[in-house]
Design a protein around this motif. Structure first.
Motif, short mmCIF file in Angstrom:
data_model
loop_
_atom_site.label_atom_id
_atom_site.label_comp_id
_atom_site.label_asym_id
_atom_site.label_seq_id
_atom_site.Cartn_x
_atom_site.Cartn_y
_atom_site.Cartn_z
N THR A 10 -11.79 -0.97 -11.32
CA THR A 10 -10.96 0.05 -10.67
C THR A 10 -11.57 0.38 -9.31
O THR A 10 -12.72 0.83 -9.24
N LEU A 11 -10.81 0.16 -8.24
CA LEU A 11 -11.30 0.37 -6.88
C LEU A 11 -10.57 1.54 -6.24
O LEU A 11 -9.38 1.75 -6.47
N THR A 12 -11.29 2.28 -5.42
CA THR A 12 -10.67 3.35 -4.63
C THR A 12 -10.27 2.78 -3.27
O THR A 12 -11.11 2.33 -2.49
N ILE A 13 -8.98 2.80 -2.97
CA ILE A 13 -8.43 2.23 -1.74
C ILE A 13 -7.66 3.33 -1.02
O ILE A 13 -6.67 3.84 -1.54
N ASN A 14 -8.08 3.69 0.19
CA ASN A 14 -7.44 4.77 0.95
C ASN A 14 -6.66 4.28 2.16
O ASN A 14 -6.02 5.08 2.85
N GLU A 15 -6.70 2.97 2.42
CA GLU A 15 -5.99 2.43 3.58
C GLU A 15 -5.74 0.95 3.36
O GLU A 15 -6.42 0.31 2.55
N PRO A 16 -4.77 0.37 4.06
CA PRO A 16 -4.54 -1.07 3.94
C PRO A 16 -5.78 -1.85 4.38
O PRO A 16 -6.41 -1.50 5.39
N LYS A 17 -6.14 -2.86 3.63
CA LYS A 17 -7.32 -3.64 3.97
C LYS A 17 -7.31 -4.95 3.20
O LYS A 17 -6.48 -5.17 2.33
N THR A 18 -8.28 -5.81 3.52
CA THR A 18 -8.50 -7.05 2.79
C THR A 18 -9.79 -6.93 1.99
O THR A 18 -10.81 -6.49 2.52
N ILE A 19 -9.73 -7.27 0.69
CA ILE A 19 -10.88 -7.06 -0.18
C ILE A 19 -11.19 -8.32 -0.97
O ILE A 19 -10.36 -9.22 -1.08
N PHE A 39 0.85 -1.20 0.00
CA PHE A 39 0.00 0.00 0.00
C PHE A 39 0.88 1.24 0.00
O PHE A 39 1.88 1.32 0.72
N ASP A 40 0.52 2.20 -0.84
CA ASP A 40 1.23 3.47 -0.92
C ASP A 40 0.18 4.57 -0.96
O ASP A 40 -0.64 4.62 -1.88
N LYS A 41 0.18 5.45 0.03
CA LYS A 41 -0.85 6.49 0.10
C LYS A 41 -0.79 7.46 -1.09
O LYS A 41 -1.74 8.22 -1.31
N GLU A 42 0.29 7.41 -1.85
CA GLU A 42 0.39 8.28 -3.03
C GLU A 42 -0.61 7.86 -4.11
O GLU A 42 -1.03 8.66 -4.93
N PHE A 43 -0.99 6.58 -4.09
CA PHE A 43 -1.92 6.05 -5.09
C PHE A 43 -3.16 5.52 -4.38
O PHE A 43 -3.07 4.89 -3.32
N ASN A 44 -4.33 5.73 -4.96
CA ASN A 44 -5.55 5.22 -4.34
C ASN A 44 -6.47 4.50 -5.32
O ASN A 44 -7.59 4.15 -4.98
N LYS A 45 -6.02 4.31 -6.58
CA LYS A 45 -6.82 3.60 -7.56
C LYS A 45 -6.17 2.25 -7.86
O LYS A 45 -5.10 2.18 -8.46
N LEU A 46 -6.82 1.17 -7.40
CA LEU A 46 -6.30 -0.17 -7.61
C LEU A 46 -7.04 -0.80 -8.79
O LEU A 46 -8.26 -0.87 -8.80
N ILE A 47 -6.28 -1.25 -9.79
CA ILE A 47 -6.86 -1.81 -11.01
C ILE A 47 -6.66 -3.31 -11.03
O ILE A 47 -5.56 -3.81 -10.78
N ILE A 48 -7.74 -4.04 -11.30
CA ILE A 48 -7.71 -5.49 -11.39
C ILE A 48 -8.18 -5.88 -12.79
O ILE A 48 -9.29 -5.50 -13.20
N SER A 49 -7.36 -6.61 -13.54
CA SER A 49 -7.70 -6.98 -14.92
C SER A 49 -7.41 -8.44 -15.16
O SER A 49 -6.49 -9.03 -14.56
N TYR A 50 -8.19 -9.02 -16.07
CA TYR A 50 -8.04 -10.42 -16.43
C TYR A 50 -8.60 -10.59 -17.82
O TYR A 50 -9.66 -10.05 -18.16
N VAL A 51 -7.91 -11.35 -18.67
CA VAL A 51 -8.33 -11.54 -20.05
C VAL A 51 -9.75 -12.11 -20.10
O VAL A 51 -10.06 -13.11 -19.45
N GLY A 52 -10.63 -11.47 -20.87
CA GLY A 52 -12.00 -11.93 -21.03
C GLY A 52 -12.97 -11.36 -20.02
O GLY A 52 -14.16 -11.66 -20.07
N PHE A 53 -12.47 -10.51 -19.09
CA PHE A 53 -13.32 -9.89 -18.09
C PHE A 53 -13.14 -8.38 -18.11
O PHE A 53 -12.09 -7.87 -18.51
N GLU A 54 -14.18 -7.66 -17.68
CA GLU A 54 -14.08 -6.22 -17.58
C GLU A 54 -13.12 -5.84 -16.45
O GLU A 54 -13.15 -6.42 -15.37
N THR A 55 -12.27 -4.89 -16.73
CA THR A 55 -11.33 -4.41 -15.73
C THR A 55 -12.07 -3.61 -14.66
O THR A 55 -12.96 -2.83 -14.97
#
Length: 754
Positions: free
Chosen positions: A82-91, A64-80
């Motif tokens: 984008t999550l807003t993450i402001n603190e360390p957590k489990t998702i 986790f780096d507070k400089e960035f807050n947009k976490l992108i998850i992508s996988y071939v054949g699925f829509e990417t």
């Protein structure tokens, strides 16, 4: 040289420490109790180089780096996602199946020029926002604000702009439209002017040899153009353009969604120039009289549920140009030089008339139960007819082309290990007449390819490909390509590549400007199978480094690249004797070395600065001696400054753009044996070019723009050598190194209904 560049990079750029706090989670293919975990999904922070890949159980852990807050998850054949993450957590992340063939990349607001940190290939994406910074009337004029491509005039008559990359001209580039080869063969000289700028959605520029999937002809790189899509383009779009030199253009787009699965678009482009311009008073037109109509119908089909996606295009073009002396009248002054007789010749002129029909189909299927696996089929057909004459020389070429590519994509184990394989068939029929000599031929080739990709966003990604082709004139040959990307530290991307390219040079179609001269044309070799010449064969090697940074809370990046192209065989175009031009195969060494450093930085909010420096060392062993390539500036400097005001609710804002090109001296072809009045120096003088544009966006519907090119009024004094005696022995329009026209202003409008 590569070693010193890498050492310099390491000492220049800071080392960024990773945070010890983590964001952890699992990625699933759906919601509910039947959801399956996705192994090999990409997880990374937007605008950073910090990324990981999910493990066998779909789990991940990313710093986790507070400089960035947009976490992108992508996988071939699925829509990417984008999550807003402001603190360390489990998702827990559930991705939705995609209706696209390829992986979808979602961004809140794309940069006008995007550089990828993750791809093994050195790819630069130019989107529509960048294209609108200048009046991009066609593809050839779409690179004025991009430092990776050099744009030069090809001759002193037609006004045609020729592009170069890594010190080599466009024939050494693979130029594709939606990954189907497009500008090649008969269309090499003027084909870039046949794609209107408003039809372009984005351009991908790949430095170095590209993918084996797209063929064996790429030597110095690839330029791929993505066209606007009927489903996502504006329902109605109208663009009008006019400049002070009498050039007028109109573009219209009409798109309609017919059903849930079918969409269609009709695109019409027209341009005309009837005004005669001779600002340098040499008696020759500074720009051609021109008339073009270009119509394309585009169909899009997609069925997300069943996994089908398809595009079908059909296009017709008619392009007419007249160049030469101001007083030339084709009806009365055309010279019949078939028998070499110039009796009664007084006024020199030329007409270049092109009619082109082309159609293409792209069909793709994604397996619903295996979204990482797909089959694609591409095919295209074109018929290109050019009738032309240059003074007393005639040049007619009919080029019929058929291309097909069958492609299968899947994985090996998990999505970190992907592969593409397929077969390609191509046919080119050339009916070519140079004055009274017939150079007709048929070319056929069939090939198979396999490309493996390993993707690990954390450290290493690579692509290794191999294709084998059998060509009736080039024989059977192997084309290997390799690209690798390594992340030494945060926001850093180090790449290396090498590969082979091979091609049959179409010497007349690619060098048509030489017909507009008094030079005698010689082909010195006769043992080969293409005009008596052997095919061109080259290896390209390159290394590049991209480093993102933050300075004073503003983002930027610096990139360096160094590429070498070594020719094992080349068709040398030798025009060092001003009385002739000779084509022959290389006997010795020929190489093109290119170094570029580029910096992009946001100086202030919405004020972006881009600058670069390039150095070229391009030399060839001619029959006479080893010489640097003529008409190529070894040193080039580029700067671009762009500013936008904050947009209002209805989209209203101002846009300002300024571009500077500084070109160093160029070596000129030898003219020392000419009479003194027709001799040029050994080198040209350095000069600067300045362009600017201002755009007023009134709303999301209407905008106006005005601009100027060559604002300092730079002009070459004698672009037409021997203009006073065009049928004499010293006539030559090919030695062009600077603008022919002076300062030029233009204006236009854009209207759209979404």
């Amino acid at each position: 040289m590569n070693k010193y560049i890498i050492l310099t990079i390491i000492t220049m750029l800071p080392w960024f420490a990773f945070s010890q706090e983590k964001v952890e989670g699992v990625v699933l293919d759906s919601e509910g109790s039947n959801a399956l975990t996705l192994s090999g999904a990409n997880v990374y922070w937007q605008d950073s180089q910090t990324g990981v890949v999910t493990d066998f159980d779909g789990k991940f852990s990313i710093p986790f780096d507070k400089e960035f807050n947009k976490l992108i998850i992508s996988y071939v054949g699925f829509e990417t996602d984008t999550l807003t993450i402001n603190e360390p957590k489990t998702i827990r992340v559930s991705l939705k199946p995609s209706n696209e063939l390829d992986e979808v990349v979602v961004q809140q607001e794309r940069d006008a020029i995007q550089k990828t940190y993750f791809s093994p290939q050195n790819v630069i994406t130019v989107n529509s926002a960048e294209l609108l910074k200048a009046a991009c009337c066609n593809l050839a004029e779409s690179f004025e604000t991009n430092p990776s491509i050099d744009v030069n005039l090809s001759d002193g008559l037609t006004g045609t702009k020729q592009i170069q990359m890594l010190g080599l001209t466009s024939p050494y580039l693979l130029i594709t439209q939606e990954n189907i080869p497009m500008v090649r063969g008969a269309s090499q000289a003027y084909g870039l002017t046949f794609t209107p700028g408003t039809w372009i959605e984005s351009i991908q520029i790949t430095k170095g040899t590209g993918s084996v999937v797209n063929g064996y002809e790429s030597i110095s790189g690839q330029i791929n153009t993505e066209l606007v899509k009927p489903l996502t383009d504006n329902a109605v779009f109208v663009n009008g353009y006019a400049n002070q030199n009498g050039r007028y253009e109109l573009n219209t787009h009409f798109n309609r969604k017919l059903t849930d699965k079918w969409s269609t678009g009709l695109y019409i482009h027209g341009n005309k120039r009837t005004q005669k311009e001779d600002n340098n008073e040499d008696g020759f037109l500074d720009a051609p009289l021109a008339d073009q109509i270009n119509v394309m119908n585009r169909w899009q089909y997609q069925d997300a549920e069943k996994g089908w996606v398809s595009f079908f295009n059909v296009r017709f073009l008619n392009d007419e140009k007249q160049v030469g002396q101001v007083d030339f009248n084709p009806d009365t002054d055309r010279v019949d030089g078939a028998n070499g007789s110039l009796s009664g010749a007084e006024v020199w002129g030329s007409e270049i008339n092109t009619r082109r029909f082309d159609t293409s189909l792209k069909l793709g299927y994604v397996f619903p139960e295996l979204p990482f696996q797909s089959i694609g089929f591409q095919t295209s057909y074109s018929l290109h007819k050019q009738d032309s004459y240059f003074g007393f020389r005639t040049y007619d070429i009919n080029h019929e082309s058929l291309y097909s590519n069958l492609l299968f994509n899947s994985i090996i184990g998990d999505t970190r290990n992907k592969f593409k394989t397929g077969i390609t068939f191509a046919y080119d029929g050339y009916d070519e007449m140079v004055t009274a000599t017939d150079y007709s031929r048929d070319d056929t080739s069939v090939g198979a390819f396999f490309e493996y990709s390993y993707e690990n966003l954390e450290k290493v990604s690579l692509t290794a490909g191999l294709r084998v082709d059998n060509h009736n004139r080039l024989g059977t040959f192997v084309t290997p390509r390799f690209h690798i990307r390594y992340t030494p530290w945060e926001k850093g991307s180090l790449r290396g590549s090498f590969g082979r390219g091979k091609r049959a040079a179409n010497i007349f179609a690619e060098n048509q400007q030489l017909f507009a001269s008094a030079r005698q044309i010689n082909i010195d070799d006769t043992g080969g199978k293409v005009y008596g010449l052997d095919p061109e064969d080259a290896w390209n090697y390159g290394v590049s480094f991209l480093q993102g940074f933050n300075f004073l809370n503003k983002k930027g990046d610096i990139s360096l690249d160094y590429y070498i192209t070594d020719f094992e065989n080349q068709v040398v175009v030798d025009w060092e004797n001003p009385q002739e031009v000779s084509f022959y195969n290389l006997d010795g060494d020929s190489s093109a070395k290119s170094f570029q450093v580029e910096v992009n930085y946001e100086l202030l909010t919405r004020l972006n600065f881009r600058t670069s420096y390039k150095f070229y060392d391009v030399s060839t062993d001619y029959n006479s001696s080893n010489l640097q390539k003529p008409l190529l500036a070894q040193n080039r400097f580029f700067a671009n400054l762009g500013y936008e005001t904050e947009a209002k609710e209805n989209g209203a804002k101002w846009k300002f753009d300024y571009t500077l090109h500084a070109l160093g001296k160029m070596r000129l072809p030898d003219t020392s044996v000419n009479e003194p009045a027709y001799q040029l120096g050994e080198y040209s003088s350095p000069y600067n070019l300045m362009n600017a544009q201002i755009t007023k966006v009134f709303s999301n519907t209407i905008e106006l723009y005005i601009g100027g090119e060559n604002l300092t009024g730079e002009q070459q004094n004698n672009p037409v050598l021997g203009a006073n005696d065009p049928f004499g022995p010293n006539f030559d329009t090919t030695i062009v190194y600077a603008p022919i026209m002076g300062r030029m202003f233009y204006g236009g409008f854009r209207f759209k209904i979404q």
